[in-house]
Design an enzyme around this catalytic site. Sequence first.
Site, PDB file in Angstrom:
ATOM      1  CD  GLU A 143       5.773 -15.203   9.597  1.00 54.98           C
ATOM      2  OE1 GLU A 143       5.762 -16.352  10.120  1.00 54.98           O
ATOM      3  OE2 GLU A 143       4.759 -14.507   9.491  1.00 54.98           O
ATOM      4  CB  CYS A 144      13.139 -17.187   6.487  1.00 51.14           C
ATOM      5  SG  CYS A 144      14.569 -18.237   6.227  1.00 51.14           S
ATOM      6  N   GLY A 145      15.021 -16.906   9.070  1.00 51.75           N
ATOM      7  CA  GLY A 145      16.279 -16.354   9.553  1.00 51.75           C
ATOM      8  C   GLY A 145      17.065 -15.667   8.442  1.00 51.75           C
ATOM      9  CB  THR A 159      13.501 -12.582   6.343  1.00 52.33           C
ATOM     10  OG1 THR A 159      12.747 -13.796   6.325  1.00 52.33           O
ATOM     11  CG2 THR A 159      12.629 -11.456   5.818  1.00 52.33           C
TER      12      THR A 159
END
Length: 191
Positions: free
Chosen positions: A62-64, A66
């Site tokens: 759930e990361c920028g 990803t």
Amino acid sequence: MRSMLLLLSGVLILAAPLAAEEKGDKKVPAALDFKMKDIKGNDVDLSKYQGKVILLVNVASECGNTKQYKQLQELHDKYGKDGLVVLGVPCNDFGGQEPGTSEDIVKFCDKNYGVKFDLLGKVAVKGDNAAPLYKYLTSKETNPKFSGPITWNFAKFVIGRNGEVVGRFDPKLKPDAPEVVKLIETELAKK
């Protein structure tokens, strides 16, 4: 790293830590002398990757960053046959961006990116609870050239065929950036 005990003239002496451990007939480089769990909970001795070039990345769903899973899989597809191992290490240290279970992570990676490269079990990569591998990678004493805290998801380390850490790249830098690919290709060319 382990220390060695020596018995000299009846006196037991604790010698300096060994740089590499003997496993059978092979010396295991310090960066690969760790045991971890894979994403399914099985024990993994990192020495099994000895002789390969490793791109080690702390990953999160759930990361920028990803979307970098796509480039990681492409690198695996392109260079895996030549000896590259892409090794994803899920972590939830930054903004709670990997909250899922191992099963959730596997489903996410398969569904969204068709991930076929090796995933380890979720660990901490910073602070007192950091996995021993990450303590080794970030310590000035054990990895002076590339030490320093992990600052976010998708920090990348490259470990050469000889088991030495040969590069570290910023989380925002895509895995297929020219400087990353050049280092991987340089290390793969070493036999």
